[in-house]
Design a protein around this motif. Structure first.
Motif, short mmCIF file in Angstrom:
data_model
loop_
_atom_site.label_atom_id
_atom_site.label_comp_id
_atom_site.label_asym_id
_atom_site.label_seq_id
_atom_site.Cartn_x
_atom_site.Cartn_y
_atom_site.Cartn_z
N THR A 52 0.81 -1.23 0.00
CA THR A 52 0.00 0.00 0.00
C THR A 52 0.85 1.28 0.00
O THR A 52 0.29 2.36 0.13
CB THR A 52 -0.92 0.02 1.24
OG1 THR A 52 -0.11 0.07 2.43
CG2 THR A 52 -1.81 -1.21 1.30
N THR A 56 -2.81 6.58 -2.07
CA THR A 56 -3.05 7.94 -1.60
C THR A 56 -3.54 7.96 -0.17
O THR A 56 -4.58 7.38 0.16
CB THR A 56 -4.09 8.63 -2.51
OG1 THR A 56 -3.64 8.58 -3.87
CG2 THR A 56 -4.27 10.08 -2.10
N ALA A 58 -5.09 9.68 3.24
CA ALA A 58 -6.01 10.75 3.62
C ALA A 58 -5.33 11.68 4.62
O ALA A 58 -4.41 11.27 5.34
CB ALA A 58 -7.26 10.16 4.24
N ASN A 67 -5.45 6.37 7.74
CA ASN A 67 -6.45 6.18 6.69
C ASN A 67 -5.95 6.57 5.31
O ASN A 67 -4.95 7.27 5.16
CB ASN A 67 -7.70 7.00 7.03
CG ASN A 67 -8.33 6.56 8.34
OD1 ASN A 67 -8.61 5.38 8.52
ND2 ASN A 67 -8.55 7.51 9.25
N SER A 69 -7.34 7.87 1.24
CA SER A 69 -8.43 8.45 0.46
C SER A 69 -9.14 7.33 -0.28
O SER A 69 -8.61 6.22 -0.42
CB SER A 69 -7.88 9.48 -0.53
OG SER A 69 -7.23 10.53 0.16
N PHE A 70 -10.34 7.62 -0.79
CA PHE A 70 -11.02 6.60 -1.59
C PHE A 70 -10.34 6.47 -2.95
O PHE A 70 -9.84 5.41 -3.30
CB PHE A 70 -12.50 6.93 -1.77
CG PHE A 70 -13.17 5.98 -2.74
CD1 PHE A 70 -13.46 4.68 -2.36
CD2 PHE A 70 -13.47 6.39 -4.04
CE1 PHE A 70 -14.04 3.79 -3.26
CE2 PHE A 70 -14.06 5.51 -4.94
CZ PHE A 70 -14.34 4.20 -4.55
N GLU A 71 -10.30 7.58 -3.70
CA GLU A 71 -9.70 7.53 -5.03
C GLU A 71 -8.19 7.40 -4.91
O GLU A 71 -7.53 8.21 -4.25
CB GLU A 71 -10.05 8.79 -5.82
CG GLU A 71 -9.60 8.76 -7.26
CD GLU A 71 -10.08 9.96 -8.05
OE1 GLU A 71 -9.66 10.11 -9.22
OE2 GLU A 71 -10.86 10.75 -7.51
N GLY A 73 -6.73 5.28 -3.22
CA GLY A 73 -6.42 4.65 -1.94
C GLY A 73 -7.22 3.38 -1.77
O GLY A 73 -6.86 2.33 -2.29
N TYR A 74 -8.37 3.48 -1.04
CA TYR A 74 -9.17 2.28 -0.81
C TYR A 74 -9.70 1.68 -2.11
O TYR A 74 -9.88 0.47 -2.23
CB TYR A 74 -10.32 2.61 0.14
CG TYR A 74 -9.86 2.89 1.55
CD1 TYR A 74 -9.15 1.93 2.28
CD2 TYR A 74 -10.12 4.11 2.16
CE1 TYR A 74 -8.72 2.20 3.57
CE2 TYR A 74 -9.70 4.38 3.45
CZ TYR A 74 -8.99 3.42 4.15
OH TYR A 74 -8.56 3.68 5.42
N GLU A 75 -9.94 2.52 -3.09
CA GLU A 75 -10.35 2.01 -4.40
C GLU A 75 -9.27 1.12 -4.99
O GLU A 75 -9.56 0.05 -5.54
CB GLU A 75 -10.66 3.17 -5.34
CG GLU A 75 -11.17 2.75 -6.71
CD GLU A 75 -11.46 3.93 -7.60
OE1 GLU A 75 -12.40 3.83 -8.41
OE2 GLU A 75 -10.76 4.96 -7.50
N GLU A 76 -8.02 1.53 -4.85
CA GLU A 76 -6.92 0.72 -5.36
C GLU A 76 -6.70 -0.53 -4.52
O GLU A 76 -6.26 -1.56 -5.03
CB GLU A 76 -5.63 1.56 -5.42
CG GLU A 76 -4.45 0.87 -6.07
CD GLU A 76 -4.69 0.47 -7.52
OE1 GLU A 76 -3.96 -0.42 -8.01
OE2 GLU A 76 -5.61 1.03 -8.18
N GLY A 78 -9.09 -2.31 -3.44
CA GLY A 78 -10.02 -3.24 -4.07
C GLY A 78 -9.53 -3.74 -5.41
O GLY A 78 -9.67 -4.93 -5.72
#
Length: 268
Positions: A52, A56, A58, A67, A69-71, A73-76, A78
């Protein structure tokens, strides 16, 4: 023990995917955690690390900096997990490059060069990274880093001694340029590891009338850092570098056999 507990609790478990920890999350020594995660993946083929470091982060919330970010970050998270599950569970024809490159070994190729081997098909590095560090190296430091195929080559300022180890931090805010990474061809960052001993198995140094890593042979390179006489015995080595005086002029039947490269920086 944790791995065994998981297997006992989930007997039908096929795979375990571990997201390697975020460096600035918590107050403990997370490099020890990262190393334990790496070892789990190396020791058991059913465990995979998902790196990781380049994702990105947060902005911190108060003192909490754990934490993403979604874009980006957590999106990646997934996206990377999906590729592995698609291959491992649903037999999609996806290759090794969807995996995090794992560190396998570190050893001296000569007294001022450490080679790090990985399981990647190939590695990429746009500019020299700052996240690989030496431990117990005295005054020695890394003067240059390059990658070639699946290997990382660390040029050193001087011989660091035989107690040196190497760490790969991944992302760390303590670095001047923390967003520089070594990746595979799929852009996935190299796994983090901590204080891995550098092996002397492939190079031995003659200093103070003794070999640092034992007698050289056809598979081990040798470095002469202090005077060596024929009476000290035969030399057979893969490569031989002479930084001091190598004296085989006496009446002797002893010999020097070099199987690959001979580098004379001292005298014969």
């Amino acid at each position: 023990q944790l791995k065994n507990d998981w297997k006992n609790d989930f007997s039908s478990m096929e795979k375990v995917y571990i997201f390697q920890s975020k460096s600035e999350c918590g107050n403990g020594d997370l490099m020890m955690v990262k190393e334990a995660q790496r070892q789990a993946a190396v020791e058991d083929n059913n465990f995979d690390i998902i790196k990781t470091a380049a994702l990105t982060y947060a902005p911190p919330i108060g003192n909490i900096d754990c934490n993403f970010s979604f874009e980006g970050g957590y999106e990646e998270f997934g996206n990377r997990l999906y590729q592995l599950v698609k291959r491992d569970i649903y037999d999609a024809p996806l290759g090794k490059e969807i995996e995090t490159p794992l560190f396998l070994d570190a050893y001296f190729s000569n007294e001022k060069m450490i080679v790090i081997e990985t399981d990647a098909e190939a590695l990429n590095m746009a500019v020299p990274v700052e996240n690989i560090q030496l431990n117990n190296a005295g005054t020695a430091y890394i003067s240059d880093i390059r990658v070639e195929d699946h290997k990382i080559y660390l040029s050193l300022s001087e011989f660091p001694g035989m107690n040196v180890s190497v760490s790969h931090l991944g992302f760390s805010k303590s670095l001047p340029n923390p967003n520089l990474f070594i990746t595979n061809n799929n852009g996935i960052e190299l796994v983090s590891f901590d204080q891995f001993p550098v092996s002397a198995a492939r190079v031995t140094v003659w200093q103070n009338n003794t070999w640092s890593g034992g007698q050289p042979d056809a598979n081990i390179s040798a470095v002469i850092n202090s005077p060596y006489k024929a009476t000290n015995g035969n030399i057979e080595s893969l490569d031989l570098k002479v930084n001091s005086n190598l004296d085989f002029d006496e009446d002797t039947g002893n010999s020097i056999v070099v199987h690959r490269n001979l580098d004379i920086q001292g005298s014969l």
